[in-house]
Scaffold this active site. Structure first.
Site, mmCIF file in Angstrom:
data_model
loop_
_atom_site.group_PDB
_atom_site.id
_atom_site.type_symbol
_atom_site.label_atom_id
_atom_site.label_comp_id
_atom_site.label_asym_id
_atom_site.label_seq_id
_atom_site.Cartn_x
_atom_site.Cartn_y
_atom_site.Cartn_z
ATOM 1 N N SER A 1 33.713 24.503 13.190
ATOM 2 C CA SER A 1 32.977 24.346 14.198
ATOM 3 C C SER A 1 33.553 23.543 15.346
ATOM 4 C CB SER A 1 31.429 24.074 14.000
ATOM 5 O OG SER A 1 30.926 24.816 13.075
ATOM 6 N N VAL B 1 40.594 34.391 3.084
ATOM 7 C CA VAL B 1 40.511 35.717 2.593
ATOM 8 C C VAL B 1 41.629 36.676 2.799
ATOM 9 C CG1 VAL B 1 38.782 37.868 2.880
ATOM 10 C CG2 VAL B 1 37.730 35.427 2.833
ATOM 11 N N TRP C 1 24.652 28.718 54.930
ATOM 12 C CA TRP C 1 24.946 29.789 54.168
ATOM 13 C C TRP C 1 25.988 29.667 52.927
ATOM 14 C CZ3 TRP C 1 22.881 34.579 54.675
ATOM 15 C CH2 TRP C 1 21.977 35.114 55.744
ATOM 16 N N CYS D 1 38.671 25.139 23.216
ATOM 17 C CA CYS D 1 38.350 24.839 24.646
ATOM 18 C C CYS D 1 38.718 23.443 24.980
ATOM 19 C CB CYS D 1 36.860 25.408 25.047
ATOM 20 S SG CYS D 1 36.050 26.867 24.435
ATOM 21 N N ARG E 1 27.199 39.106 52.698
ATOM 22 C CA ARG E 1 26.960 39.578 54.041
ATOM 23 C C ARG E 1 28.524 40.314 54.609
ATOM 24 N NH1 ARG E 1 24.484 34.946 57.976
ATOM 25 N NH2 ARG E 1 25.558 36.210 59.597
ATOM 26 N N ALA F 1 31.963 31.928 16.125
ATOM 27 C CA ALA F 1 31.183 32.923 15.779
ATOM 28 C C ALA F 1 30.939 32.672 14.337
ATOM 29 C CB ALA F 1 32.064 34.269 15.661
ATOM 30 N N ARG G 1 23.514 21.573 5.171
ATOM 31 C CA ARG G 1 22.516 22.322 5.481
ATOM 32 C C ARG G 1 22.582 23.653 4.390
ATOM 33 N NH1 ARG G 1 23.668 19.920 10.119
ATOM 34 N NH2 ARG G 1 22.278 19.786 11.462
ATOM 35 N N GLU H 1 37.056 29.512 5.045
ATOM 36 C CA GLU H 1 37.943 29.005 6.466
ATOM 37 C C GLU H 1 39.495 28.623 5.705
ATOM 38 O OE1 GLU H 1 38.136 28.858 9.954
ATOM 39 O OE2 GLU H 1 39.842 28.187 9.208
ATOM 40 N N ASP I 1 36.188 36.664 18.948
ATOM 41 C CA ASP I 1 37.658 37.066 19.532
ATOM 42 C C ASP I 1 38.054 38.306 18.479
ATOM 43 O OD1 ASP I 1 37.316 35.003 21.165
ATOM 44 O OD2 ASP I 1 39.092 33.780 20.415
HETATM 45 C C1 LIG Z 1 43.461 26.065 24.458
HETATM 46 C C2 LIG Z 1 42.228 26.795 24.288
HETATM 47 C C3 LIG Z 1 41.114 26.730 25.511
HETATM 48 C C4 LIG Z 1 39.970 27.547 25.435
HETATM 49 N N1 LIG Z 1 39.278 27.438 26.591
HETATM 50 C C5 LIG Z 1 38.109 28.126 26.699
HETATM 51 C C6 LIG Z 1 37.040 27.760 27.561
HETATM 52 O O1 LIG Z 1 37.369 27.147 28.551
HETATM 53 N N2 LIG Z 1 35.964 28.716 27.482
HETATM 54 C C7 LIG Z 1 35.769 29.702 26.594
HETATM 55 O O2 LIG Z 1 34.735 30.408 26.814
HETATM 56 N N3 LIG Z 1 36.768 29.962 25.564
HETATM 57 C C8 LIG Z 1 37.797 29.176 25.671
HETATM 58 N N4 LIG Z 1 38.540 29.446 24.618
HETATM 59 C C9 LIG Z 1 38.519 30.528 23.498
HETATM 60 C C10 LIG Z 1 37.648 30.071 22.563
HETATM 61 O O3 LIG Z 1 38.355 28.965 21.718
HETATM 62 C C11 LIG Z 1 37.724 31.237 21.712
HETATM 63 O O4 LIG Z 1 37.096 32.315 22.375
HETATM 64 C C12 LIG Z 1 36.711 30.868 20.390
HETATM 65 O O5 LIG Z 1 36.948 30.037 19.778
HETATM 66 C C13 LIG Z 1 36.393 32.113 19.550
HETATM 67 O O6 LIG Z 1 35.780 32.074 18.253
HETATM 68 P P1 LIG Z 1 35.796 32.599 17.098
HETATM 69 O O7 LIG Z 1 34.810 32.362 15.921
HETATM 70 O O8 LIG Z 1 35.714 34.150 17.302
HETATM 71 O O9 LIG Z 1 37.338 32.383 16.550
HETATM 72 P P2 LIG Z 1 38.246 31.232 16.230
HETATM 73 O O10 LIG Z 1 37.923 30.022 16.962
HETATM 74 O O11 LIG Z 1 39.468 31.544 16.517
HETATM 75 O O12 LIG Z 1 37.902 30.911 14.676
HETATM 76 C C14 LIG Z 1 38.233 32.038 13.658
HETATM 77 C C15 LIG Z 1 38.453 31.173 12.455
HETATM 78 O O13 LIG Z 1 38.619 32.292 11.549
HETATM 79 C C16 LIG Z 1 39.846 31.483 10.491
HETATM 80 N N5 LIG Z 1 40.382 32.776 9.926
HETATM 81 C C17 LIG Z 1 41.150 33.762 10.354
HETATM 82 N N6 LIG Z 1 41.253 34.663 9.398
HETATM 83 C C18 LIG Z 1 40.714 34.273 8.291
HETATM 84 C C19 LIG Z 1 41.020 34.625 6.825
HETATM 85 N N7 LIG Z 1 41.659 35.688 6.616
HETATM 86 N N8 LIG Z 1 40.351 33.768 5.948
HETATM 87 C C20 LIG Z 1 39.882 32.485 6.271
HETATM 88 N N9 LIG Z 1 39.517 32.102 7.492
HETATM 89 C C21 LIG Z 1 40.156 32.936 8.320
HETATM 90 C C22 LIG Z 1 40.660 30.856 11.613
HETATM 91 O O14 LIG Z 1 41.351 29.843 10.830
HETATM 92 C C23 LIG Z 1 39.783 30.235 12.488
HETATM 93 O O15 LIG Z 1 39.414 28.964 12.190
HETATM 94 C C24 LIG Z 1 39.770 28.568 24.632
HETATM 95 C C25 LIG Z 1 40.938 28.776 23.476
HETATM 96 C C26 LIG Z 1 42.056 27.857 23.366
HETATM 97 C C27 LIG Z 1 42.877 28.248 22.115
#
Ligand SMILES: Cc1cc2nc3c(=O)[nH]c(=O)nc-3n(C[C@H](O)[C@H](O)[C@H](O)COP(=O)(O)OP(=O)(O)OC[C@H]3O[C@@H](n4cnc5c(N)ncnc54)[C@H](O)[C@@H]3O)c2cc1C
Length: 463
Positions: A47, A88, A444, A51, A452, A18, A78, A41, A293
């Site tokens: 990035s 943070v 079907w 998954c 159906r 995100a 970039r 981060e 998330d």
């Molecule tokens: C094993 C596994 C399998 C998955 N498989 C799937 C799938 O098949 N399909 C699917 O749709 N989703 C899947 N997911 C879920 C998906 O990975 C997450 O929904 C997605 O990564 C969420 O992205 P995000 O950016 O919200 O959070 P995250 O990916 O959790 O990223 C948040 C980031 O913020 C950083 N952070 C947090 N707090 C702080 C702070 N205070 N200061 C600095 N940095 C901070 C963390 O270190 C982290 O890198 C899977 C997840 C896991 C663990």
């Protein structure tokens, strides 16, 4: 405005799906002379695809770096000022600034913002029980976790693995460990695996997993993790049994990581996730967005907020946030609750409401379950699949679909996801113009067979 004259500063907390999607999209819309972007981060990577971790651990993906969509260097090139290993620790909403700490040195400093993006993700649930921090017990949330698990698998003396939790991460990790040659036991609190399905469909997953040689233990609460004289994990214990383990993987779900947001007084929902408007702006805060998330999303079928921690939404949220923070306009309307996963050759998919969700939403409904095949029955490779469908009484509106089957079953749920989004009735679905040839489906399609039957059930029950 920030200290740098007319140039605005966008601060992003969290450097994965995100957060970095938001930063990248804002950068596409506004150049560095108009918008400064600072992203914090706390981990080593940006990035990356969590998954993909089960497939890296299982060996289908050979290199960790294949899971990294964009490296820190690429982001920096970039024009994004990315601060890795920087956490943070406070958001000062009134002062429009964040306090960040260098994870390695402990040094702290404040950074002011004009616009803030909170993308802190989710925190895996780690039960507070004896032995949970012992060597050999692993979560699988980050690439660092995946590497540590792989290191354990290389060193482990025996080949017995216990997976705690039977949601999609649990079942995907069961497959990964089987692929690594482990004997796998899955210990699950629920009556059946995959609680995102109704129990009757979860039962099919249970039976198929047992057929793969996985030991399934349902209705079992893990109470402690036992260690040997060397301090390493030795077994997982429930109230009445012990399951020997050389490695333990925890997959018991996640909660929104909103510690900072809560301390800052930002609005949280029933599940502890941030509440936003449709533009992903934190409610009541013009210049703060949140996505991924750490937020709750609107369930378009039930008409209420839910927490759905999936990468598919996190990426879309980031895109919407980046567009808005970059001066454009975009919205995220909500979710219908689609998810697909697999364990070995078993595909598992769901969208919309389960029976208990529909009841909770106050809906009356009919359910039907049908058996069909993935291809024309006479075509080589046709494999059985089960489709369950829920439709609203009287109106016949589609409410949900669950599918369990082999190759070609899972992604059929997308037909239902589109139908749900469009608010279609099961009667309308029966006339959908889907592609057909024997190698792809029976004449079907199984989803239409279910529609159906559901349409007939709705007609029969409506006075
Ligand atoms: C094993 C596994 C399998 C998955 N498989 C799937 C799938 O098949 N399909 C699917 O749709 N989703 C899947 N997911 C879920 C998906 O990975 C997450 O929904 C997605 O990564 C969420 O992205 P995000 O950016 O919200 O959070 P995250 O990916 O959790 O990223 C948040 C980031 O913020 C950083 N952070 C947090 N707090 C702080 C702070 N205070 N200061 C600095 N940095 C901070 C963390 O270190 C982290 O890198 C899977 C997840 C896991 C663990």
């Amino acid at each position: 405005m920030s200290m740098s004259g007319t140039r605005e500063r966008l601060v992003v907390i969290g450097g994965d799906a995100a957060g970095m999607s938001a930063a990248s999209q804002a950068r596409r819309l506004k150049g560095p002379d108009e918008l400064e972007i600072v992203a914090f981060e706390r981990g080593h990577f940006t990035s990356y695809s969590a998954c993909g971790i089960p497939y890296w651990v299982g060996g289908e993906v050979s290199e960790r770096d294949e899971l990294i969509a964009r490296t820190p260097e690429e982001h920096r090139s970039r024009g994004i000022d990315l601060r890795l290993r920087t956490e943070v620790v406070e958001i000062d909403v009134d002062g429009a600034r964040v306090r960040a700490r260098d994870v390695d040195s402990g040094a702290e400093s404040w950074t002011s913002y004009d616009k803030l993006v909170i993308a802190t993700g989710a925190r895996p649930i780690r039960p507070d029980m004896p032995g949970v921090d012992a060597p050999g017990v692993h979560g699988v949330q980050t690439l660092d976790d995946g590497q540590e698990l792989l290191d354990t698998l290389t060193r482990a003396r025996g080949r017995r693995a216990v997976v705690v939790g039977a949601g999609y991460i649990g079942v995907e990790m069961a497959e990964a460990l089987i692929n690594r040659g482990y004997e796998v036991t899955v210990v699950n609190r629920g009556a059946e695996p995959m609680s995102t399905l109704d129990p009757d469909m979860g039962r099919l997953v249970h039976q198929a997993m047992e057929g793969m040689g996985i030991t399934m233990v349902n209705d079992a609460e893990v109470t402690k993790i036992l260690t040997g004289d060397d301090g390493q994990v030795r077994a997982v214990a429930t109230d009445d049994a012990e399951y020997p383990a050389d490695v333990v993987v925890l997959g018991i779900g996640v909660r929104p990581e909103t510690t900072l947001a809560k301390a800052a007084g930002l609005p949280l929902g029933e599940y502890g996730g941030l509440l936003t408007d449709l533009a992903m702006r934190v409610r009541g805060h013009e210049n703060i967005w949140a996505g991924g998330d750490c937020v709750e999303v609107l369930d378009l079928v039930a008409g209420r907020e839910r927490h759905v921690a999936l990468g598919t939404h996190a990426n879309k949220h980031g895109q919407v946030i980046g567009t808005n923070a970059g001066g454009g306009y975009a919205t995220f309307p909500g979710v219908v609750g689609t998810a697909v996963s697999k364990v070995c050759d078993l595909e598992i998919a769901r969208t919309g409401l389960r029976e208990k969700d529909a009841r909770r939403a106050g809906l009356r409904f009919e359910t039907v379950t049908i058996e069909s095949t993935s291809r024309a029955g006479y075509y080589p490779g046709a494999s059985p699949m089960t489709v369950k469908m829920l439709a609203e009484r009287r109106t016949g509106r589609l409410l949900g679909v669950q599918i369990v089957g082999r190759e070609g079953a899972g992604k059929r749920v997308d037909i239902a996801a589109v139908a749900l989004t469009a608010g279609m009735t099961v009667e309308q679905m029966t006339a959908l113009d889907l592609g057909y040839a024997p190698p792809f489906s029976p004449v079907w399609d199984p989803v239409l067979v279910a529609a159906r039957k559901a349409a007939a059930a709705v007609r029969n029950k409506t006075p």
